[in-house]
Design an enzyme around this catalytic site. Structure first.
Site, PDB file in Angstrom:
ATOM      1  N   LYS A 136       1.300  -5.517  -5.150  1.00 52.75           N
ATOM      2  CA  LYS A 136       0.189  -6.283  -4.550  1.00 52.75           C
ATOM      3  C   LYS A 136      -1.084  -6.045  -5.346  1.00 52.75           C
ATOM      4  O   LYS A 136      -1.195  -5.049  -6.087  1.00 52.75           O
ATOM      5  CB  LYS A 136      -0.047  -5.899  -3.082  1.00 52.75           C
TER       6      LYS A 136
ATOM      7  N   GLY B  92       0.517  -0.628  -4.944  1.00 48.75           N
ATOM      8  CA  GLY B  92       1.312  -0.555  -3.711  1.00 48.75           C
ATOM      9  C   GLY B  92       2.799  -0.316  -3.910  1.00 48.75           C
ATOM     10  O   GLY B  92       3.580  -0.559  -2.986  1.00 48.75           O
TER      11      GLY B  92
ATOM     12  N   SER C  96       4.486   2.032  -1.304  1.00 45.71           N
ATOM     13  CA  SER C  96       4.441   1.423   0.039  1.00 45.71           C
ATOM     14  C   SER C  96       5.444   0.284   0.142  1.00 45.71           C
ATOM     15  O   SER C  96       6.112   0.101   1.165  1.00 45.71           O
ATOM     16  CB  SER C  96       3.041   0.873   0.318  1.00 45.71           C
TER      17      SER C  96
ATOM     18  N   ASP D 215      -0.647   0.866   3.851  1.00 45.30           N
ATOM     19  CA  ASP D 215      -0.290  -0.417   3.220  1.00 45.30           C
ATOM     20  C   ASP D 215       1.124  -0.874   3.566  1.00 45.30           C
ATOM     21  O   ASP D 215       1.503  -2.003   3.242  1.00 45.30           O
ATOM     22  CB  ASP D 215      -0.341  -0.298   1.680  1.00 45.30           C
TER      23      ASP D 215
END
Ligand code: C5P
Length: 300
Positions: free
Chosen positions: A17, A116, A119, A152
């Site tokens: 992301k 990210g 996550s 996240d």
């Protein structure tokens, strides 16, 4: 080699992301910070995970770097504190499931980059093992587990490609007005620690509002969105890692629509006029010795 295992297996892609807007609103009593952030997934920059059911409760993880480490992929330890193992263990504990899994993670998203990767791997693990183990957790139960693993993680569990994330990042408002933006991404040789960047940041209670950014998104003109990009974590990241400030200057000279550091860094991105421009800039960044450079697009 094709696996000869008699047990079922699943494959998941875990996208990266970027944060196109991130305002740290205030520091909270629990040590986290309240945020206003807009995140967009990058489907063409993704880790790949393979999950194979094990009838014992064992959780095994193999991490395979997708590129030689000399190309800038940072080795990720396959230890019990890896977010993939923590996500699998959290689902086992919450569901009482006695099954296990052998997990293979092909790592393309660099660590300590604000992209990210960890996550997203955790969210893919929750989604895949809920199916493989038939634990039957509903979306909200998975979202609660996701939030307990990291701020996240719920964004990556959600279906929407773009979302406004508030609270410490775990409260999602899906944004249907996402758009395809060609990006060039670069991560300097040194990453950044998320807690260290937050510790060094100055909250902006009266800082730029996300509403302006969202209005600019609605206009579907990347040029108007460009003036509204913001990241409260960039000034402390530049102080902690001068390579971030150097990338900012390089992007300034490249004539991109806009540029910004993503999340807590240290990766930096430019929104380009075209994929062609993104590829040309990527080539020049590689020639300047930037350790990891990638072209990717957000999606509508
Ligand atoms: O939630 P996550 O585990 O990703 O957060 C890592 C660290 O980043 C936290 O321990 C905290 O120091 C910092 N953080 C924060 N405020 C947020 C998100 C993260 O201070 N909204």
């Amino acid at each position: 080699m094709v696996s000869q295992s008699p047990w079922p297996a699943l494959i998941e892609q875990a996208p990266a992301k970027v944060n196109l807007f991130l305002r740290v609103v205030r520091k909270r009593a629990d040590g986290f910070h309240d945020l206003e952030t807009v995140m967009a997934k990058l489907p063409d920059l993704a880790d790949t995970l393979r999950f194979e059911l094990l009838p014992t409760g064992e959780l095994l993880l193999d991490v395979i770097p997708a590129y030689p480490t000399s190309l800038g992929t940072i080795p990720i330890p396959a230890t019990a504190d890896n977010l993939v193992i923590r996500a699998a263990a959290a689902l086992q504990t919450a569901s009482g499931c006695s099954l296990g899994a052998r997990i293979t993670l092909v790592k393309r998203i660099p660590a300590a980059a604000g992209l990210g990767g960890g996550s997203s791997d955790a969210a893919s693990t929750l989604r895949a093992l809920n199916r493989l183990w038939q634990t039957g957790f509903k979306d909200q139960q998975l979202a609660d587990l996701a939030a307990s693993l990291g701020s996240d993680v719920p964004f990556f569990l959600a279906k929407s490609a773009w979302a406004l994330c508030t609270g410490r990042g775990e409260i999602l408002t899906p944004l249907p007005r996402g758009q395809r933006l060609p990006l060039v991404l670069a991560r300097p040789s040194e990453g950044l620690s998320t807690p260290a960047v937050y510790r060094a940041c100055t909250p902006e209670p009266a800082g730029p509002s996300v509403e302006n950014f969202l209005r600019a998104c609605d206009s579907h003109r990347p040029g108007s969105m460009a003036h509204c990009l913001h990241n409260s974590l960039q000034p402390p990241a530049e102080r902690l890692n001068p390579q971030v400030g150097w990338l900012k200057q390089v992007f300034e000279r490249e004539g991109v629509i806009a540029h910004l550091m993503t999340g807590s860094g240290s990766a930096y991105f430019g929104i380009c006029h075209s994929l062609r421009q993104a590829c040309c800039i990527a080539g020049r960044l590689r020639n300047q010795g930037v350790s990891w450079v990638q072209v990717a697009s957000t999606t509508a």
